[in-house]
Design a protein around this motif. Structure first.
Motif, mmCIF file in Angstrom:
data_model
loop_
_atom_site.group_PDB
_atom_site.id
_atom_site.type_symbol
_atom_site.label_atom_id
_atom_site.label_comp_id
_atom_site.label_asym_id
_atom_site.label_seq_id
_atom_site.Cartn_x
_atom_site.Cartn_y
_atom_site.Cartn_z
ATOM 1 N N ALA A 44 4.877 71.548 105.501
ATOM 2 C CA ALA A 44 4.574 72.478 104.351
ATOM 3 C C ALA A 44 4.278 71.383 102.882
ATOM 4 C CB ALA A 44 5.689 73.326 103.682
ATOM 5 N N TRP A 45 3.460 71.914 102.151
ATOM 6 C CA TRP A 45 2.774 71.183 101.128
ATOM 7 C C TRP A 45 2.646 71.750 99.684
ATOM 8 C CZ3 TRP A 45 -2.213 72.114 99.230
ATOM 9 C CH2 TRP A 45 -2.840 72.820 100.029
ATOM 10 N N PHE A 46 2.397 71.007 98.693
ATOM 11 C CA PHE A 46 2.058 71.188 97.480
ATOM 12 C C PHE A 46 1.083 70.290 96.709
ATOM 13 C CE2 PHE A 46 5.707 68.573 96.744
ATOM 14 C CZ PHE A 46 5.411 67.792 95.478
ATOM 15 N N GLU A 47 0.228 70.590 95.829
ATOM 16 C CA GLU A 47 -0.551 69.679 95.165
ATOM 17 C C GLU A 47 -0.016 69.537 93.710
ATOM 18 O OE1 GLU A 47 -4.889 70.393 94.964
ATOM 19 O OE2 GLU A 47 -4.840 70.942 96.916
ATOM 20 N N TYR A 48 -0.052 68.276 93.271
ATOM 21 C CA TYR A 48 0.242 67.892 92.074
ATOM 22 C C TYR A 48 -1.057 66.772 91.587
ATOM 23 C CZ TYR A 48 2.444 65.543 87.978
ATOM 24 O OH TYR A 48 2.637 65.154 86.829
ATOM 25 N N LYS A 49 -1.854 67.068 90.339
ATOM 26 C CA LYS A 49 -2.727 66.113 90.178
ATOM 27 C C LYS A 49 -3.880 65.682 91.342
ATOM 28 C CE LYS A 49 -0.680 63.840 86.204
ATOM 29 N NZ LYS A 49 -0.058 62.499 85.451
ATOM 30 N N PRO A 67 8.354 79.819 88.560
ATOM 31 C CA PRO A 67 7.937 79.457 90.058
ATOM 32 C C PRO A 67 6.893 78.363 89.891
ATOM 33 C CG PRO A 67 8.193 81.951 90.032
ATOM 34 C CD PRO A 67 8.262 81.654 88.669
ATOM 35 N N GLY A 68 7.297 77.436 90.527
ATOM 36 C CA GLY A 68 6.259 76.208 90.661
ATOM 37 C C GLY A 68 6.579 75.288 89.542
ATOM 38 N N THR A 69 7.615 75.346 88.698
ATOM 39 C CA THR A 69 8.008 74.295 87.619
ATOM 40 C C THR A 69 8.773 73.480 88.070
ATOM 41 O OG1 THR A 69 7.609 76.063 85.902
ATOM 42 C CG2 THR A 69 8.811 74.267 85.389
ATOM 43 N N VAL A 70 9.003 72.146 87.599
ATOM 44 C CA VAL A 70 9.730 70.899 87.949
ATOM 45 C C VAL A 70 10.810 71.203 87.022
ATOM 46 C CG1 VAL A 70 10.233 68.559 88.143
ATOM 47 C CG2 VAL A 70 8.043 69.722 88.842
ATOM 48 N N LEU A 71 12.099 71.358 87.244
ATOM 49 C CA LEU A 71 13.276 71.852 86.461
ATOM 50 C C LEU A 71 14.100 70.549 85.999
ATOM 51 C CD1 LEU A 71 14.744 74.738 88.505
ATOM 52 C CD2 LEU A 71 13.164 74.645 86.603
ATOM 53 N N ASP A 72 13.783 69.186 86.736
ATOM 54 C CA ASP A 72 14.703 68.059 86.371
ATOM 55 C C ASP A 72 14.037 67.014 87.089
ATOM 56 O OD1 ASP A 72 15.307 68.067 88.896
ATOM 57 O OD2 ASP A 72 17.309 69.217 88.601
ATOM 58 N N ASP A 73 14.714 65.720 86.574
ATOM 59 C CA ASP A 73 14.278 64.498 87.386
ATOM 60 C C ASP A 73 14.488 64.275 88.606
ATOM 61 O OD1 ASP A 73 13.231 63.944 84.689
ATOM 62 O OD2 ASP A 73 15.032 62.975 83.999
ATOM 63 N N LYS A 74 15.286 65.221 89.098
ATOM 64 C CA LYS A 74 15.567 65.188 90.964
ATOM 65 C C LYS A 74 14.599 65.681 91.697
ATOM 66 C CE LYS A 74 20.386 64.510 89.702
ATOM 67 N NZ LYS A 74 21.994 65.076 89.887
ATOM 68 N N LEU A 103 10.790 58.743 93.506
ATOM 69 C CA LEU A 103 10.838 58.666 92.139
ATOM 70 C C LEU A 103 10.941 57.077 91.193
ATOM 71 C CD1 LEU A 103 13.238 61.873 92.021
ATOM 72 C CD2 LEU A 103 10.510 61.534 91.131
ATOM 73 N N LEU A 104 11.277 56.342 92.433
ATOM 74 C CA LEU A 104 11.500 54.891 91.917
ATOM 75 C C LEU A 104 10.058 54.462 91.268
ATOM 76 C CD1 LEU A 104 13.963 53.016 94.120
ATOM 77 C CD2 LEU A 104 14.255 53.593 91.795
ATOM 78 N N GLY A 105 9.049 54.856 91.994
ATOM 79 C CA GLY A 105 7.468 54.581 91.749
ATOM 80 C C GLY A 105 6.761 55.369 91.187
ATOM 81 N N ASN A 106 7.196 56.810 91.308
ATOM 82 C CA ASN A 106 6.217 57.928 90.892
ATOM 83 C C ASN A 106 7.196 58.923 90.129
ATOM 84 O OD1 ASN A 106 4.106 57.476 93.208
ATOM 85 N ND2 ASN A 106 5.974 57.219 94.243
ATOM 86 N N LYS A 107 6.282 59.372 89.155
ATOM 87 C CA LYS A 107 7.008 60.491 88.354
ATOM 88 C C LYS A 107 6.250 61.891 88.338
ATOM 89 C CE LYS A 107 10.172 57.676 86.793
ATOM 90 N NZ LYS A 107 11.489 57.508 87.370
ATOM 91 N N ILE A 108 6.984 62.668 88.658
ATOM 92 C CA ILE A 108 6.367 64.080 88.393
ATOM 93 C C ILE A 108 7.401 64.614 87.398
ATOM 94 C CG2 ILE A 108 6.145 66.447 89.483
ATOM 95 C CD1 ILE A 108 5.837 65.179 91.988
#
Length: 115
Positions: A44-49, A67-74, A103-108
Motif C-alpha cells: 500500500a502506498w502514498f505519494e509525497y513530492k 485525512p492525509g495530513t502528517v500530525l507529528d515528527d513520528k 526520518l534520520l535522512g528524510n523529513k516529511i
C-alpha cells in the motif's frame, strides 16, 4: 489446519495498482487493514513530492486531523477517524526502513498533505 472445500473455492482477480493506493479519507482501521493486507507485495502506498512510498507496517493512533495530513515528527497520518502511525516504510527503489531510520535522512514535515 483445515483443508478448504475445493468445490467452494474461487479465484481472486489480480490486484490493480490503483487499488493499492492508500485512501486517507477512510477509517483508520480500514487503512491499517489495507496496509497489512498488501504488505510486503504489492504494498500500500502514498505519494509525497511526486515520489512513491510503501507503508509496510503501521499501528492505530488516537490522534485526529484532516485525512492525509502528517500530525507529528513520528509520521502519524490523519484518517477519517483517528490516525495511523507508520512503523516501517519503503521509498521507491530503496530498501525497507523503520520510520526512525527513515526520518534520520528524510523529513516529511508536520502539516504536510500526502496524496
Amino acid at each position: 489446519f483445515v483443508n478448504q472445500l475445493h468445490t467452494e473455492a474461487t479465484y481472486a482477480k489480480k490486484i490493480d495498482k490503483k487499488e493499492t493506493k492508500i485512501n486517507w479519507s477512510t477509517d483508520a482501521y480500514k487503512v491499517l487493514y489495507h496496509i497489512h493486507g498488501l504488505s510486503p507485495n504489492p504494498g500500500a502506498w502514498f505519494e509525497y513530492k511526486k515520489e512513491r512510498f510503501k507503508i509496510l507496517k503501521a499501528k492505530i493512533s488516537t490522534s485526529k486531523s484532516i485525512p492525509g495530513t502528517v500530525l507529528d515528527d513520528k509520521l502519524t497520518i490523519g484518517c477519517k477517524s483517528h490516525s495511523i502511525q507508520v512503523l516501517e516504510l519503503q521509498r521507491q527503489g530503496k530498501n525497507r526502513q523503520t520510520v526512525k531510520e527513515f526520518l534520520l535522512g528524510n523529513k516529511i514535515p508536520k502539516g504536510s498533505i500526502l496524496i
